[in-house]
Design a protein around this motif. Sequence first.
Motif, PDB file in Angstrom:
ATOM      1  N   GLN A   1     -43.504 -35.469  56.545  1.00  0.00           N
ATOM      2  CA  GLN A   1     -44.010 -34.320  57.277  1.00  0.00           C
ATOM      3  C   GLN A   1     -44.966 -33.498  56.421  1.00  0.00           C
ATOM      4  O   GLN A   1     -44.941 -33.586  55.189  1.00  0.00           O
ATOM      5  CB  GLN A   1     -42.840 -33.435  57.730  1.00  0.00           C
ATOM      6  CG  GLN A   1     -41.870 -34.149  58.659  1.00  0.00           C
ATOM      7  CD  GLN A   1     -40.867 -33.190  59.285  1.00  0.00           C
ATOM      8  OE1 GLN A   1     -40.986 -31.971  59.156  1.00  0.00           O
ATOM      9  NE2 GLN A   1     -39.891 -33.741  59.972  1.00  0.00           N
ATOM     10  N   PRO A   2     -45.808 -32.696  57.061  1.00  0.00           N
ATOM     11  CA  PRO A   2     -46.713 -31.808  56.315  1.00  0.00           C
ATOM     12  C   PRO A   2     -45.919 -30.757  55.550  1.00  0.00           C
ATOM     13  O   PRO A   2     -44.746 -30.493  55.851  1.00  0.00           O
ATOM     14  CB  PRO A   2     -47.562 -31.160  57.419  1.00  0.00           C
ATOM     15  CG  PRO A   2     -47.343 -31.991  58.638  1.00  0.00           C
ATOM     16  CD  PRO A   2     -45.984 -32.575  58.518  1.00  0.00           C
ATOM     17  N   GLU A   3     -46.559 -30.151  54.570  1.00  0.00           N
ATOM     18  CA  GLU A   3     -45.891 -29.094  53.808  1.00  0.00           C
ATOM     19  C   GLU A   3     -45.649 -27.861  54.668  1.00  0.00           C
ATOM     20  O   GLU A   3     -44.650 -27.165  54.507  1.00  0.00           O
ATOM     21  CB  GLU A   3     -46.731 -28.725  52.586  1.00  0.00           C
ATOM     22  CG  GLU A   3     -46.774 -29.810  51.516  1.00  0.00           C
ATOM     23  CD  GLU A   3     -47.457 -29.338  50.246  1.00  0.00           C
ATOM     24  OE1 GLU A   3     -47.805 -28.131  50.169  1.00  0.00           O
ATOM     25  OE2 GLU A   3     -47.639 -30.163  49.335  1.00  0.00           O
ATOM     26  N   LEU A   4     -46.578 -27.582  55.576  1.00  0.00           N
ATOM     27  CA  LEU A   4     -46.450 -26.410  56.434  1.00  0.00           C
ATOM     28  C   LEU A   4     -45.828 -26.775  57.772  1.00  0.00           C
ATOM     29  O   LEU A   4     -46.194 -27.788  58.383  1.00  0.00           O
ATOM     30  CB  LEU A   4     -47.822 -25.782  56.697  1.00  0.00           C
ATOM     31  CG  LEU A   4     -48.600 -25.226  55.506  1.00  0.00           C
ATOM     32  CD1 LEU A   4     -49.963 -24.712  55.969  1.00  0.00           C
ATOM     33  CD2 LEU A   4     -47.824 -24.124  54.805  1.00  0.00           C
ATOM     34  N   THR A   5     -44.894 -25.964  58.248  1.00  0.00           N
ATOM     35  CA  THR A   5     -44.428 -26.117  59.621  1.00  0.00           C
ATOM     36  C   THR A   5     -45.548 -25.652  60.552  1.00  0.00           C
ATOM     37  O   THR A   5     -46.534 -25.040  60.111  1.00  0.00           O
ATOM     38  CB  THR A   5     -43.173 -25.273  59.879  1.00  0.00           C
ATOM     39  OG1 THR A   5     -43.530 -23.888  59.763  1.00  0.00           O
ATOM     40  CG2 THR A   5     -42.073 -25.610  58.881  1.00  0.00           C
ATOM     41  N   VAL A   6     -45.407 -25.921  61.832  1.00  0.00           N
ATOM     42  CA  VAL A   6     -46.409 -25.465  62.799  1.00  0.00           C
ATOM     43  C   VAL A   6     -46.507 -23.940  62.771  1.00  0.00           C
ATOM     44  O   VAL A   6     -47.600 -23.365  62.857  1.00  0.00           O
ATOM     45  CB  VAL A   6     -46.060 -25.963  64.217  1.00  0.00           C
ATOM     46  CG1 VAL A   6     -47.034 -25.398  65.247  1.00  0.00           C
ATOM     47  CG2 VAL A   6     -46.075 -27.494  64.275  1.00  0.00           C
ATOM     48  N   GLU A   7     -45.359 -23.285  62.629  1.00  0.00           N
ATOM     49  CA  GLU A   7     -45.337 -21.816  62.600  1.00  0.00           C
ATOM     50  C   GLU A   7     -46.019 -21.282  61.336  1.00  0.00           C
ATOM     51  O   GLU A   7     -46.780 -20.302  61.392  1.00  0.00           O
ATOM     52  CB  GLU A   7     -43.890 -21.320  62.670  1.00  0.00           C
ATOM     53  CG  GLU A   7     -43.179 -21.595  63.982  1.00  0.00           C
ATOM     54  CD  GLU A   7     -42.788 -23.063  64.173  1.00  0.00           C
ATOM     55  OE1 GLU A   7     -42.598 -23.477  65.332  1.00  0.00           O
ATOM     56  OE2 GLU A   7     -42.682 -23.800  63.148  1.00  0.00           O
ATOM     57  N   GLN A   8     -45.755 -21.912  60.205  1.00  0.00           N
ATOM     58  CA  GLN A   8     -46.387 -21.482  58.955  1.00  0.00           C
ATOM     59  C   GLN A   8     -47.897 -21.703  58.999  1.00  0.00           C
ATOM     60  O   GLN A   8     -48.670 -20.881  58.500  1.00  0.00           O
ATOM     61  CB  GLN A   8     -45.777 -22.242  57.782  1.00  0.00           C
ATOM     62  CG  GLN A   8     -44.347 -21.844  57.456  1.00  0.00           C
ATOM     63  CD  GLN A   8     -43.706 -22.777  56.444  1.00  0.00           C
ATOM     64  OE1 GLN A   8     -44.053 -23.956  56.345  1.00  0.00           O
ATOM     65  NE2 GLN A   8     -42.751 -22.251  55.683  1.00  0.00           N
ATOM     66  N   GLN A   9     -48.303 -22.806  59.621  1.00  0.00           N
ATOM     67  CA  GLN A   9     -49.736 -23.073  59.757  1.00  0.00           C
ATOM     68  C   GLN A   9     -50.401 -21.987  60.602  1.00  0.00           C
ATOM     69  O   GLN A   9     -51.507 -21.529  60.279  1.00  0.00           O
ATOM     70  CB  GLN A   9     -49.962 -24.444  60.393  1.00  0.00           C
ATOM     71  CG  GLN A   9     -51.436 -24.772  60.607  1.00  0.00           C
ATOM     72  CD  GLN A   9     -51.640 -26.191  61.094  1.00  0.00           C
ATOM     73  OE1 GLN A   9     -51.359 -27.152  60.392  1.00  0.00           O
ATOM     74  NE2 GLN A   9     -52.132 -26.341  62.330  1.00  0.00           N
ATOM     75  N   ALA A  10     -49.737 -21.587  61.674  1.00  0.00           N
ATOM     76  CA  ALA A  10     -50.289 -20.534  62.535  1.00  0.00           C
ATOM     77  C   ALA A  10     -50.417 -19.210  61.771  1.00  0.00           C
ATOM     78  O   ALA A  10     -51.403 -18.476  61.935  1.00  0.00           O
ATOM     79  CB  ALA A  10     -49.403 -20.347  63.766  1.00  0.00           C
ATOM     80  N   GLU A  11     -49.442 -18.920  60.906  1.00  0.00           N
ATOM     81  CA  GLU A  11     -49.484 -17.688  60.127  1.00  0.00           C
ATOM     82  C   GLU A  11     -50.635 -17.697  59.124  1.00  0.00           C
ATOM     83  O   GLU A  11     -51.304 -16.685  58.915  1.00  0.00           O
ATOM     84  CB  GLU A  11     -48.157 -17.495  59.389  1.00  0.00           C
ATOM     85  CG  GLU A  11     -46.981 -17.169  60.298  1.00  0.00           C
ATOM     86  CD  GLU A  11     -45.673 -17.076  59.525  1.00  0.00           C
ATOM     87  OE1 GLU A  11     -45.729 -17.171  58.276  1.00  0.00           O
ATOM     88  OE2 GLU A  11     -44.626 -16.909  60.159  1.00  0.00           O
ATOM     89  N   GLU A  12     -50.871 -18.854  58.507  1.00  0.00           N
ATOM     90  CA  GLU A  12     -51.889 -18.942  57.451  1.00  0.00           C
ATOM     91  C   GLU A  12     -53.294 -19.214  57.981  1.00  0.00           C
ATOM     92  O   GLU A  12     -54.280 -18.745  57.410  1.00  0.00           O
ATOM     93  CB  GLU A  12     -51.509 -20.039  56.456  1.00  0.00           C
ATOM     94  CG  GLU A  12     -50.283 -19.715  55.630  1.00  0.00           C
ATOM     95  CD  GLU A  12     -50.080 -20.695  54.493  1.00  0.00           C
ATOM     96  OE1 GLU A  12     -51.072 -21.360  54.089  1.00  0.00           O
ATOM     97  OE2 GLU A  12     -48.945 -20.812  54.000  1.00  0.00           O
ATOM     98  N   HIS A  13     -53.386 -19.963  59.079  1.00  0.00           N
ATOM     99  CA  HIS A  13     -54.702 -20.415  59.552  1.00  0.00           C
ATOM    100  C   HIS A  13     -55.009 -19.982  60.985  1.00  0.00           C
ATOM    101  O   HIS A  13     -56.065 -20.327  61.515  1.00  0.00           O
ATOM    102  CB  HIS A  13     -54.784 -21.941  59.458  1.00  0.00           C
ATOM    103  CG  HIS A  13     -54.595 -22.470  58.071  1.00  0.00           C
ATOM    104  ND1 HIS A  13     -55.621 -22.531  57.155  1.00  0.00           N
ATOM    105  CD2 HIS A  13     -53.486 -22.940  57.446  1.00  0.00           C
ATOM    106  CE1 HIS A  13     -55.153 -23.033  56.021  1.00  0.00           C
ATOM    107  NE2 HIS A  13     -53.868 -23.273  56.158  1.00  0.00           N
TER     108      HIS A  13
END
Length: 241
Positions: A98-110
């Motif tokens: 899996q990616p390092e970022l969860t979908v939620e973490q990706q939304a927060e950062e990007h």
Amino acid sequence: MVTFQTVSEQELKHLNESVLKEKDTVDVLKWAYETYGNDLVYSCSFGAEGVVLVDLISKVRPNATILFLDTNLHFKETYDLIEKAKKKYPNLNIQIIQPELTVEQQAEEHGDKLWERNPDRCCQLRKLEPLEKEISKYVAWISGLRREQSPTRRNTQYVNMDRRFHSIKICPLIHWKEEEIWMYIKLNKLPYNELHDNNYPSIGCFHCTSQVAEGMDPRSGRWANSAKTECGLHLPGNSDK
């Protein structure tokens, strides 16, 4: 052993035009596992080509390692198929990465819905970077590319230099036609993604995959509302003959 660091264009040409030229898919797989052993991995998306290769690999190397990249954005049918594959091939080492970022973490950062605003960046984060990290552990990897799938794949050879992953990419299915893939699936009663029965010939993440009208390019349902046609894994510049 042919490696990315040591192989020359002349050696690649000799392999593809002499050693493997008259070989079939099983012969290529046997050569690959005899050459690389545990330094060879199959990165599988569990599309139609994927289930064919998993079945063939299970006959050549029953304990082979199979990687599935879980972007956390796949269809339920895709996850269901992987569970069926685990039951059918209990000796295969099917690993989920899996990616390092969860979908939620990706939304927060990007930002939210990055796949809509910048699909290339989304693929970079959720596909390319985690695969690069994992495949770097091996000398060579197997891909289910077929030449007829798209113009960007028509020059693919059995053995290729993969410049993105600095490895050798082996493509045993390059000469197969779509009807041959499905003939093999039906004759061998292999489990496959049920979405294929509903006009989804090429299946990726659910946000970026849509149904394809009859007669259209099979990959036209991927990133349908953009000029994007590849996630970046198999772009021509990444792999040379």
